[in-house]
Scaffold this motif. Structure first.
Motif, PDB file in Angstrom:
ATOM      1  N   ASP A 234      24.488  35.335  99.488  1.00  0.00           N
ATOM      2  CA  ASP A 234      23.096  35.571  99.099  1.00  0.00           C
ATOM      3  C   ASP A 234      22.725  37.034  99.271  1.00  0.00           C
ATOM      4  N   SER A 235      23.059  37.588 100.404  1.00  0.00           N
ATOM      5  CA  SER A 235      22.711  38.979 100.666  1.00  0.00           C
ATOM      6  C   SER A 235      23.420  39.910  99.686  1.00  0.00           C
ATOM      7  N   PHE A 236      24.681  39.648  99.392  1.00  0.00           N
ATOM      8  CA  PHE A 236      25.417  40.444  98.414  1.00  0.00           C
ATOM      9  C   PHE A 236      24.705  40.420  97.063  1.00  0.00           C
ATOM     10  N   HIS A 237      24.160  39.267  96.705  1.00  0.00           N
ATOM     11  CA  HIS A 237      23.474  39.089  95.424  1.00  0.00           C
ATOM     12  C   HIS A 237      21.997  39.470  95.484  1.00  0.00           C
ATOM     13  N   CYS A 238      21.556  40.074  96.599  1.00  0.00           N
ATOM     14  CA  CYS A 238      20.160  40.529  96.773  1.00  0.00           C
ATOM     15  C   CYS A 238      19.170  39.372  96.799  1.00  0.00           C
ATOM     16  N   ILE A 239      19.620  38.225  97.285  1.00  0.00           N
ATOM     17  CA  ILE A 239      18.747  37.052  97.346  1.00  0.00           C
ATOM     18  C   ILE A 239      18.314  36.831  98.783  1.00  0.00           C
ATOM     19  N   ARG A 240      17.001  36.704  98.946  1.00  0.00           N
ATOM     20  CA  ARG A 240      16.413  36.508 100.271  1.00  0.00           C
ATOM     21  C   ARG A 240      15.625  35.201 100.283  1.00  0.00           C
ATOM     22  N   ASN A 241      15.486  34.623 101.462  1.00  0.00           N
ATOM     23  CA  ASN A 241      14.668  33.431 101.643  1.00  0.00           C
ATOM     24  C   ASN A 241      13.324  33.889 102.192  1.00  0.00           C
ATOM     25  N   ILE A 242      12.295  33.826 101.356  1.00  0.00           N
ATOM     26  CA  ILE A 242      10.960  34.266 101.748  1.00  0.00           C
ATOM     27  C   ILE A 242       9.992  33.100 101.576  1.00  0.00           C
ATOM     28  N   ASP A 243       9.350  32.735 102.658  1.00  0.00           N
ATOM     29  CA  ASP A 243       8.375  31.629 102.632  1.00  0.00           C
ATOM     30  C   ASP A 243       8.959  30.374 101.988  1.00  0.00           C
ATOM     31  N   TYR A 244      10.189  30.060 102.341  1.00  0.00           N
ATOM     32  CA  TYR A 244      10.878  28.851 101.900  1.00  0.00           C
ATOM     33  C   TYR A 244      11.080  28.792 100.392  1.00  0.00           C
ATOM     34  N   LYS A 245      11.159  29.964  99.789  1.00  0.00           N
ATOM     35  CA  LYS A 245      11.568  30.103  98.390  1.00  0.00           C
ATOM     36  C   LYS A 245      12.606  31.204  98.362  1.00  0.00           C
TER      37      LYS A 245
ATOM     38  N   ASN B 156      13.417  52.774  90.832  1.00  0.00           N
ATOM     39  CA  ASN B 156      13.162  54.192  91.117  1.00  0.00           C
ATOM     40  C   ASN B 156      12.586  54.385  92.516  1.00  0.00           C
ATOM     41  N   SER B 157      11.877  53.384  93.010  1.00  0.00           N
ATOM     42  CA  SER B 157      11.183  53.548  94.286  1.00  0.00           C
ATOM     43  C   SER B 157      11.747  52.715  95.432  1.00  0.00           C
ATOM     44  N   ASN B 158      12.648  51.767  95.159  1.00  0.00           N
ATOM     45  CA  ASN B 158      13.126  50.872  96.209  1.00  0.00           C
ATOM     46  C   ASN B 158      14.649  50.757  96.267  1.00  0.00           C
ATOM     47  N   CYS B 159      15.105  50.484  97.487  1.00  0.00           N
ATOM     48  CA  CYS B 159      16.515  50.190  97.738  1.00  0.00           C
ATOM     49  C   CYS B 159      16.610  48.835  98.432  1.00  0.00           C
ATOM     50  N   TYR B 160      17.787  48.221  98.302  1.00  0.00           N
ATOM     51  CA  TYR B 160      18.041  46.944  98.956  1.00  0.00           C
ATOM     52  C   TYR B 160      19.193  47.129  99.934  1.00  0.00           C
ATOM     53  N   CYS B 161      18.987  46.709 101.180  1.00  0.00           N
ATOM     54  CA  CYS B 161      20.038  46.760 102.192  1.00  0.00           C
ATOM     55  C   CYS B 161      20.693  45.388 102.275  1.00  0.00           C
ATOM     56  N   THR B 162      21.953  45.313 101.883  1.00  0.00           N
ATOM     57  CA  THR B 162      22.694  44.051 101.902  1.00  0.00           C
ATOM     58  C   THR B 162      22.903  43.566 103.329  1.00  0.00           C
ATOM     59  N   LEU B 163      23.131  44.468 104.262  1.00  0.00           N
ATOM     60  CA  LEU B 163      23.372  44.068 105.647  1.00  0.00           C
ATOM     61  C   LEU B 163      22.152  43.399 106.269  1.00  0.00           C
ATOM     62  N   CYS B 164      20.976  43.941 105.992  1.00  0.00           N
ATOM     63  CA  CYS B 164      19.739  43.449 106.609  1.00  0.00           C
ATOM     64  C   CYS B 164      18.940  42.524 105.699  1.00  0.00           C
ATOM     65  N   SER B 165      19.322  42.423 104.434  1.00  0.00           N
ATOM     66  CA  SER B 165      18.605  41.614 103.434  1.00  0.00           C
ATOM     67  C   SER B 165      17.148  42.023 103.317  1.00  0.00           C
ATOM     68  N   ILE B 166      16.918  43.322 103.208  1.00  0.00           N
ATOM     69  CA  ILE B 166      15.546  43.801 103.058  1.00  0.00           C
ATOM     70  C   ILE B 166      15.457  44.827 101.938  1.00  0.00           C
ATOM     71  N   VAL B 167      14.253  44.943 101.394  1.00  0.00           N
ATOM     72  CA  VAL B 167      13.945  45.993 100.433  1.00  0.00           C
ATOM     73  C   VAL B 167      13.215  47.081 101.210  1.00  0.00           C
ATOM     74  N   THR B 168      13.618  48.319 101.002  1.00  0.00           N
ATOM     75  CA  THR B 168      12.996  49.446 101.685  1.00  0.00           C
ATOM     76  C   THR B 168      12.712  50.552 100.671  1.00  0.00           C
ATOM     77  N   PRO B 169      11.601  51.252 100.837  1.00  0.00           N
ATOM     78  CA  PRO B 169      11.331  52.366  99.914  1.00  0.00           C
ATOM     79  C   PRO B 169      12.434  53.420  99.998  1.00  0.00           C
ATOM     80  N   VAL B 170      12.725  54.061  98.871  1.00  0.00           N
ATOM     81  CA  VAL B 170      13.782  55.067  98.795  1.00  0.00           C
ATOM     82  C   VAL B 170      13.597  56.139  99.870  1.00  0.00           C
ATOM     83  N   HIS B 171      12.377  56.574 100.073  1.00  0.00           N
ATOM     84  CA  HIS B 171      12.148  57.663 101.026  1.00  0.00           C
ATOM     85  C   HIS B 171      12.332  57.239 102.487  1.00  0.00           C
ATOM     86  N   LEU B 172      12.495  55.935 102.740  1.00  0.00           N
ATOM     87  CA  LEU B 172      12.706  55.462 104.111  1.00  0.00           C
ATOM     88  C   LEU B 172      14.123  54.951 104.370  1.00  0.00           C
TER      89      LEU B 172
END
Length: 156
Positions: free
Chosen positions: A44-55, A104-120
């Motif tokens: 799931d993490s490799f495929h950028c899929i996260r479990n958010i609010d049971y979806k 353009n503005s976001n990155c995805y961390c596969t290790l942590c399964s989170i989206v983070t702004p590019v500048h962070l």
């Protein structure tokens, strides 16, 4: 004035047990980096899929799915999802940190399964939480052995 409504503790504990069970049931992917370092992450993490609010939410496709494994697995096999995986590779300058720029503005961390702004991204990679997830992925990789080297009969 109204009192804040809270979920009963037993209900919250049951929801956490179910979330943990879902995480434990996931398939793992072994990634071998250009420098031969191996990391193990969930499919799931490799495929950028996260479990958010049971979806399920695919950060790459910006798609939300019902919390059904079959729907999620079908999404992973969609041609458009596969195309986006290829066109959004891991950033080479962050090597083993497994960061994809998904917009353009976001990155995805596969290790942590989170989206983070590019500048962070740099501060995220330096965070203790990220370092802990990287250590876990490295440790899991050390415990894996290729199937062809595994002898079911324990012969030498």
């Amino acid at each position: 004035m109204f009192k804040a409504l809270r979920k009963p503790k037993a209900h919250v504990a049951e929801m956490e047990r179910n979330r943990k069970r879902i995480q434990d049931d996931q398939e793992s992917v072994i990634l071998t980096l250009k420098n031969s370092v191996k990391l193990v992450v969930t499919s799931d993490s490799f495929h950028c899929i996260r479990n958010i609010d049971y979806k399920y939410n695919c950060a790459l496709c910006d798609a939300t799915m019902e919390s059904e494994t079959k729907v999620k697995e079908n999404h992973k096999n969609l041609a458009e999802h596969q195309r986006l995986l290829i066109t959004h590779p891991y950033l080479e300058d962050l090597a083993e940190n497994l960061i994809r720029q998904i917009s353009n503005s976001n990155c995805y961390c596969t290790l942590c399964s989170i989206v983070t702004p590019v500048h962070l991204v740099t501060s995220h990679v330096l965070s203790n939480e990220h370092k802990h997830e990287l250590d876990k992925a490295l440790l899991k990789a050390k415990s894996y052995r290729p199937c062809e080297n595994f002898d079911l009969n324990h012969n030498k």
